[in-house]
Design a protein around this motif. Sequence first.
Motif, PDB file in Angstrom:
ATOM      1  N   VAL A  84     -20.913   4.163 -10.298  1.00  0.00           N
ATOM      2  CA  VAL A  84     -19.477   4.237 -10.072  1.00  0.00           C
ATOM      3  C   VAL A  84     -19.056   5.650  -9.688  1.00  0.00           C
ATOM      4  O   VAL A  84     -18.190   5.843  -8.833  1.00  0.00           O
ATOM      5  N   ASP A  85     -19.672   6.649 -10.275  1.00  0.00           N
ATOM      6  CA  ASP A  85     -19.307   8.032  -9.970  1.00  0.00           C
ATOM      7  C   ASP A  85     -19.594   8.372  -8.512  1.00  0.00           C
ATOM      8  O   ASP A  85     -18.789   9.017  -7.843  1.00  0.00           O
ATOM      9  N   LYS A 119     -17.266   8.541  -2.290  1.00  0.00           N
ATOM     10  CA  LYS A 119     -17.555   8.132  -0.909  1.00  0.00           C
ATOM     11  C   LYS A 119     -16.268   7.803  -0.160  1.00  0.00           C
ATOM     12  O   LYS A 119     -15.274   7.398  -0.750  1.00  0.00           O
ATOM     13  N   THR A 120     -16.317   7.992   1.153  1.00  0.00           N
ATOM     14  CA  THR A 120     -15.230   7.569   2.019  1.00  0.00           C
ATOM     15  C   THR A 120     -15.749   6.443   2.897  1.00  0.00           C
ATOM     16  O   THR A 120     -16.811   6.559   3.502  1.00  0.00           O
ATOM     17  N   ALA A 125     -12.856  -1.460  -3.294  1.00  0.00           N
ATOM     18  CA  ALA A 125     -11.865  -0.803  -4.165  1.00  0.00           C
ATOM     19  C   ALA A 125     -12.099  -1.180  -5.623  1.00  0.00           C
ATOM     20  O   ALA A 125     -12.044  -0.336  -6.512  1.00  0.00           O
ATOM     21  N   ARG A 126     -12.393  -2.442  -5.862  1.00  0.00           N
ATOM     22  CA  ARG A 126     -12.644  -2.891  -7.235  1.00  0.00           C
ATOM     23  C   ARG A 126     -13.971  -2.371  -7.777  1.00  0.00           C
ATOM     24  O   ARG A 126     -14.133  -2.222  -8.985  1.00  0.00           O
ATOM     25  N   ALA A 127     -14.913  -2.054  -6.867  1.00  0.00           N
ATOM     26  CA  ALA A 127     -16.209  -1.516  -7.280  1.00  0.00           C
ATOM     27  C   ALA A 127     -16.142  -0.021  -7.577  1.00  0.00           C
ATOM     28  O   ALA A 127     -17.066   0.528  -8.164  1.00  0.00           O
ATOM     29  N   GLY A 128     -15.048   0.637  -7.168  1.00  0.00           N
ATOM     30  CA  GLY A 128     -14.906   2.050  -7.504  1.00  0.00           C
ATOM     31  C   GLY A 128     -14.722   2.988  -6.329  1.00  0.00           C
ATOM     32  O   GLY A 128     -14.483   4.180  -6.523  1.00  0.00           O
ATOM     33  N   VAL A 129     -14.846   2.495  -5.101  1.00  0.00           N
ATOM     34  CA  VAL A 129     -14.601   3.360  -3.943  1.00  0.00           C
ATOM     35  C   VAL A 129     -13.117   3.724  -3.950  1.00  0.00           C
ATOM     36  O   VAL A 129     -12.265   2.875  -4.170  1.00  0.00           O
ATOM     37  N   SER A 130     -12.817   5.006  -3.727  1.00  0.00           N
ATOM     38  CA  SER A 130     -11.410   5.401  -3.800  1.00  0.00           C
ATOM     39  C   SER A 130     -10.934   6.182  -2.578  1.00  0.00           C
ATOM     40  O   SER A 130      -9.840   6.733  -2.589  1.00  0.00           O
ATOM     41  N   ASN A 131     -11.740   6.240  -1.531  1.00  0.00           N
ATOM     42  CA  ASN A 131     -11.340   6.913  -0.293  1.00  0.00           C
ATOM     43  C   ASN A 131     -11.583   5.975   0.880  1.00  0.00           C
ATOM     44  O   ASN A 131     -12.725   5.586   1.135  1.00  0.00           O
ATOM     45  N   GLN A 169      -1.437  -0.786   0.909  1.00  0.00           N
ATOM     46  CA  GLN A 169      -0.580  -1.072  -0.249  1.00  0.00           C
ATOM     47  C   GLN A 169      -1.342  -1.851  -1.317  1.00  0.00           C
ATOM     48  O   GLN A 169      -1.181  -1.606  -2.515  1.00  0.00           O
ATOM     49  N   ARG A 170      -2.171  -2.787  -0.880  1.00  0.00           N
ATOM     50  CA  ARG A 170      -2.946  -3.598  -1.834  1.00  0.00           C
ATOM     51  C   ARG A 170      -3.950  -2.733  -2.598  1.00  0.00           C
ATOM     52  O   ARG A 170      -4.107  -2.871  -3.809  1.00  0.00           O
ATOM     53  N   ILE A 171      -4.624  -1.836  -1.898  1.00  0.00           N
ATOM     54  CA  ILE A 171      -5.576  -0.939  -2.558  1.00  0.00           C
ATOM     55  C   ILE A 171      -4.847  -0.081  -3.589  1.00  0.00           C
ATOM     56  O   ILE A 171      -5.343   0.129  -4.694  1.00  0.00           O
ATOM     57  N   LYS A 172      -3.662   0.411  -3.231  1.00  0.00           N
ATOM     58  CA  LYS A 172      -2.894   1.256  -4.155  1.00  0.00           C
ATOM     59  C   LYS A 172      -2.478   0.490  -5.413  1.00  0.00           C
ATOM     60  O   LYS A 172      -2.307   1.090  -6.467  1.00  0.00           O
ATOM     61  N   LYS A 173      -2.332  -0.835  -5.311  1.00  0.00           N
ATOM     62  CA  LYS A 173      -2.034  -1.637  -6.501  1.00  0.00           C
ATOM     63  C   LYS A 173      -3.266  -1.762  -7.394  1.00  0.00           C
ATOM     64  O   LYS A 173      -3.147  -1.865  -8.610  1.00  0.00           O
ATOM     65  N   ILE A 174      -4.439  -1.764  -6.778  1.00  0.00           N
ATOM     66  CA  ILE A 174      -5.689  -1.844  -7.541  1.00  0.00           C
ATOM     67  C   ILE A 174      -6.019  -0.492  -8.155  1.00  0.00           C
ATOM     68  O   ILE A 174      -6.396  -0.399  -9.314  1.00  0.00           O
ATOM     69  N   ASN A 175      -5.877   0.575  -7.344  1.00  0.00           N
ATOM     70  CA  ASN A 175      -6.186   1.929  -7.799  1.00  0.00           C
ATOM     71  C   ASN A 175      -5.114   2.874  -7.261  1.00  0.00           C
ATOM     72  O   ASN A 175      -5.198   3.327  -6.122  1.00  0.00           O
ATOM     73  N   PRO A 176      -4.111   3.192  -8.070  1.00  0.00           N
ATOM     74  CA  PRO A 176      -3.011   4.049  -7.612  1.00  0.00           C
ATOM     75  C   PRO A 176      -3.448   5.447  -7.187  1.00  0.00           C
ATOM     76  O   PRO A 176      -2.735   6.128  -6.472  1.00  0.00           O
ATOM     77  N   TRP A 177      -4.631   5.886  -7.608  1.00  0.00           N
ATOM     78  CA  TRP A 177      -5.128   7.221  -7.272  1.00  0.00           C
ATOM     79  C   TRP A 177      -5.994   7.230  -6.014  1.00  0.00           C
ATOM     80  O   TRP A 177      -6.452   8.279  -5.587  1.00  0.00           O
ATOM     81  N   ALA A 178      -6.211   6.084  -5.427  1.00  0.00           N
ATOM     82  CA  ALA A 178      -7.030   6.000  -4.221  1.00  0.00           C
ATOM     83  C   ALA A 178      -6.359   6.767  -3.077  1.00  0.00           C
ATOM     84  O   ALA A 178      -5.136   6.826  -2.981  1.00  0.00           O
ATOM     85  N   LYS A 179      -7.200   7.356  -2.235  1.00  0.00           N
ATOM     86  CA  LYS A 179      -6.710   8.040  -1.035  1.00  0.00           C
ATOM     87  C   LYS A 179      -6.983   7.104   0.139  1.00  0.00           C
ATOM     88  O   LYS A 179      -8.134   6.830   0.446  1.00  0.00           O
ATOM     89  N   VAL A 180      -5.907   6.630   0.742  1.00  0.00           N
ATOM     90  CA  VAL A 180      -6.045   5.637   1.811  1.00  0.00           C
ATOM     91  C   VAL A 180      -5.265   6.097   3.036  1.00  0.00           C
ATOM     92  O   VAL A 180      -4.075   6.378   2.942  1.00  0.00           O
TER      93      VAL A 180
END
Length: 108
Positions: free
Chosen positions: A10-11, A16-17, A35-41, A75-86
């Motif tokens: 997960v780390d 990763k982008t 996004a649910r697996a932990g990717v945040s970019n 918007q959907r990704i931001k609901k899953i992870n508000p800290w994601a950079k999209v």
Amino acid sequence: DLRNKGLIDVDKLGKKTVSIFGVGSLGSEIVEMLARAGVSNFILFDYDQFTPENLSRNILTTEDLFLNKADAIKQRIKKINPWAKVISVNLTQIYFIMTNYMVMYYGY
């Protein structure tokens, strides 16, 4: 994310982008799983608008109707992870800008 600990790194995923060209039926599913697996970019590209015909085969909902698909998935990704950079890229706008540039400078 504790539920994924040991199954996937997960780390590493969080750093990763991922770029996705086309976030329609398949692309939107892939983005949500990542996004649910932990990717945040993410960098998302799409030219299409989400229309009622897309409802039966996409993870988006009636709330997303008539939005650019990349913007709606952002918007959907931001609901899953508000800290994601999209970053969402509306390819229709880029096409319009490039076409106008070609007409202005080259007379096409």
